[in-house]
Design an enzyme around this catalytic site. Sequence first.
Site, mmCIF file in Angstrom:
data_model
loop_
_atom_site.group_PDB
_atom_site.id
_atom_site.type_symbol
_atom_site.label_atom_id
_atom_site.label_comp_id
_atom_site.label_asym_id
_atom_site.label_seq_id
_atom_site.Cartn_x
_atom_site.Cartn_y
_atom_site.Cartn_z
ATOM 1 N N GLU A 170 0.839 -1.195 0.000
ATOM 2 C CA GLU A 170 0.000 0.000 0.000
ATOM 3 C C GLU A 170 0.874 1.245 0.000
ATOM 4 O O GLU A 170 2.104 1.178 0.191
ATOM 5 C CB GLU A 170 -0.955 -0.004 1.196
ATOM 6 C CG GLU A 170 -2.009 -1.102 1.093
ATOM 7 C CD GLU A 170 -3.039 -1.045 2.209
ATOM 8 O OE1 GLU A 170 -2.969 -0.128 3.043
ATOM 9 O OE2 GLU A 170 -3.905 -1.931 2.252
ATOM 10 N N HIS B 189 -9.650 9.716 2.958
ATOM 11 C CA HIS B 189 -9.269 8.619 2.086
ATOM 12 C C HIS B 189 -9.458 9.079 0.645
ATOM 13 O O HIS B 189 -10.486 9.660 0.307
ATOM 14 C CB HIS B 189 -10.118 7.377 2.364
ATOM 15 C CG HIS B 189 -9.515 6.127 1.831
ATOM 16 N ND1 HIS B 189 -9.483 5.847 0.486
ATOM 17 C CD2 HIS B 189 -8.892 5.092 2.448
ATOM 18 C CE1 HIS B 189 -8.873 4.686 0.294
ATOM 19 N NE2 HIS B 189 -8.498 4.210 1.467
ATOM 20 N N ARG C 168 -1.468 9.466 1.464
ATOM 21 C CA ARG C 168 -2.900 9.669 1.255
ATOM 22 C C ARG C 168 -3.286 11.138 1.083
ATOM 23 O O ARG C 168 -4.158 11.468 0.272
ATOM 24 C CB ARG C 168 -3.687 9.071 2.431
ATOM 25 C CG ARG C 168 -3.839 7.570 2.326
ATOM 26 C CD ARG C 168 -4.652 7.027 3.476
ATOM 27 N NE ARG C 168 -4.920 5.608 3.274
ATOM 28 C CZ ARG C 168 -5.506 4.833 4.161
ATOM 29 N NH1 ARG C 168 -5.897 5.332 5.317
ATOM 30 N NH2 ARG C 168 -5.712 3.556 3.906
ATOM 31 N N HIS D 170 -12.018 9.970 6.619
ATOM 32 C CA HIS D 170 -11.750 8.563 6.894
ATOM 33 C C HIS D 170 -11.198 8.308 8.289
ATOM 34 O O HIS D 170 -11.656 7.417 8.987
ATOM 35 C CB HIS D 170 -10.772 8.040 5.843
ATOM 36 C CG HIS D 170 -10.476 6.579 5.942
ATOM 37 N ND1 HIS D 170 -11.455 5.608 5.850
ATOM 38 C CD2 HIS D 170 -9.305 5.910 6.120
ATOM 39 C CE1 HIS D 170 -10.910 4.411 5.957
ATOM 40 N NE2 HIS D 170 -9.606 4.554 6.137
ATOM 41 N N ARG E 60 -1.418 9.612 8.756
ATOM 42 C CA ARG E 60 -1.279 8.194 9.101
ATOM 43 C C ARG E 60 -0.851 7.357 7.904
ATOM 44 O O ARG E 60 -1.387 7.500 6.808
ATOM 45 C CB ARG E 60 -2.621 7.663 9.632
ATOM 46 C CG ARG E 60 -2.604 6.163 9.938
ATOM 47 C CD ARG E 60 -3.921 5.712 10.512
ATOM 48 N NE ARG E 60 -5.024 5.798 9.584
ATOM 49 C CZ ARG E 60 -5.336 4.864 8.685
ATOM 50 N NH1 ARG E 60 -4.587 3.780 8.576
ATOM 51 N NH2 ARG E 60 -6.384 5.023 7.897
#
Length: 507
Positions: free
Chosen positions: A114, A229, A273, A335, A370
Amino acid sequence: MIIVVGSGIAGLTAALSASRAGQSVTLISKASLLESNTRYAQGGIATVLPDLGGPPEDSVESHVADTHAAGAGLGDLDPVRILCTEGPDRVRELLGYGTAFDRRPGGDLARGLEAAHSHARILHAGGDATGAAIAYSLACAVRESDVTVLEHTFLADLVTDDGRIQGIEVMSEDGVLRQIDCTTVILATGGAGQLYAHTTNPAVATGDGLAAAWRAGAVIADAEFYQFHPTSLAAPGNFLISEAVRGEGGVLLDNDGHRFMASVHPDAELAPRDVVARGIADAMRTHDGAPVRLDATALGDSAYLARRFPSIDAACRVHGLDWAHEPIPVTPAAHYWMGGVRTDAWGRTSLPGLYAVGEVACTGVHGANRLASNSLLEGLVYADRAARAIDRCPSDWPTFPTDVRIDDSAPADVTPFDRAELQHQLWDHAGLVRDHDGLQIADKQLRSWRADRTTIAGREDENLRQAGLCILAGALARQESRGAHYRADRPSTSGRFAHHINLERAC
């Protein structure tokens, strides 16, 4: 007695760990035991397990470096190292509880890559149903333990005396209030995605634990950092389209069919992100707000996508989308809240007797942004640490300096609360892009409201309003751009703000 509030991965883990240590534990769930943000987590859980088929070149130090880098200079290295070092043992405990992580032929755990991870270290279960699998195995363990479970029980307030926890006040679904006495409370109430007009969070995510802690005098930190997100389905419900889709090769196309992220960041679709989310937002603005498209057609045929991503595949089909043959419309959505009730490395807050774990807490692990799939891991590691700290930590509790005190005194003219308007105010003025004037507009609006606290819905509204004030206060105080906090009027990152901003309620 220890009261754990919340039934996601952090609450369930805290309850089990404390019960195993011989504590009398009552777990309180706002809805059913299985209803939480954890249940909807898709992408997986990040950890380094080379003995179970992980990449031999991966290491705990590499995971530490990736996590710290994603935090945009604000993550605390010691808590990050705790997360990555203790994570493997906690994941092994999940395996012991029967969590059925996906495996490759031969039995090794399957792993995905990811964004911003340097190695494929993401474990998943049921393809894209990792959170549901973890929640189910932990909930079964809780049901079989000595933990007392109270479902459909709403946290109304923390009860304190002389600055220490003395219990909690709860409300039943019929509006009746009662007090439960205790000297230790572990908050595990999750985030507050319902602050925003578009969110991947379930309806229960209304910031109840954070608002209760703030009212009781606990310090809140990093409230300005809300992660959006990049890819939720641009359809009612904003169904989450896991980062794992991009990790396996899915690409983003603008409304003209051009792949745009390669010109935004060297890592393109696998950039952090906040970068991907703002890149999508910019592309949407260029095309009059039209959603961008996520193209997964090169990943495999319909059978493969249905097997690898069954939840996403089902959601696409519900909306009449055939994602094996055509790109699907996506948009950013609120998110995860990096900010929360400030804690030390053992989950202890500034309020003696009160612990906070999981998304409601701010351990300093995530910094300003994060790293993908670290949230479930944080819930595991720090919930277990909090449970162990109850008997092991000294009696002196941490103190944190206060940078901003928020005065929430009622105005002369209080206007009726409107949740939809609050969500739009925060989406427009405290979302992906902020500036001073917009933040002030939203702050003035939220201060003019008060919600009716005689019902659970009314208390949720008031909790959202107070949580929103915390976001706005932090965003106004942080006069720079960093990680998930982007101010168009302060686009640069400043060394003057390379620290956490701590908030406290003005009494």
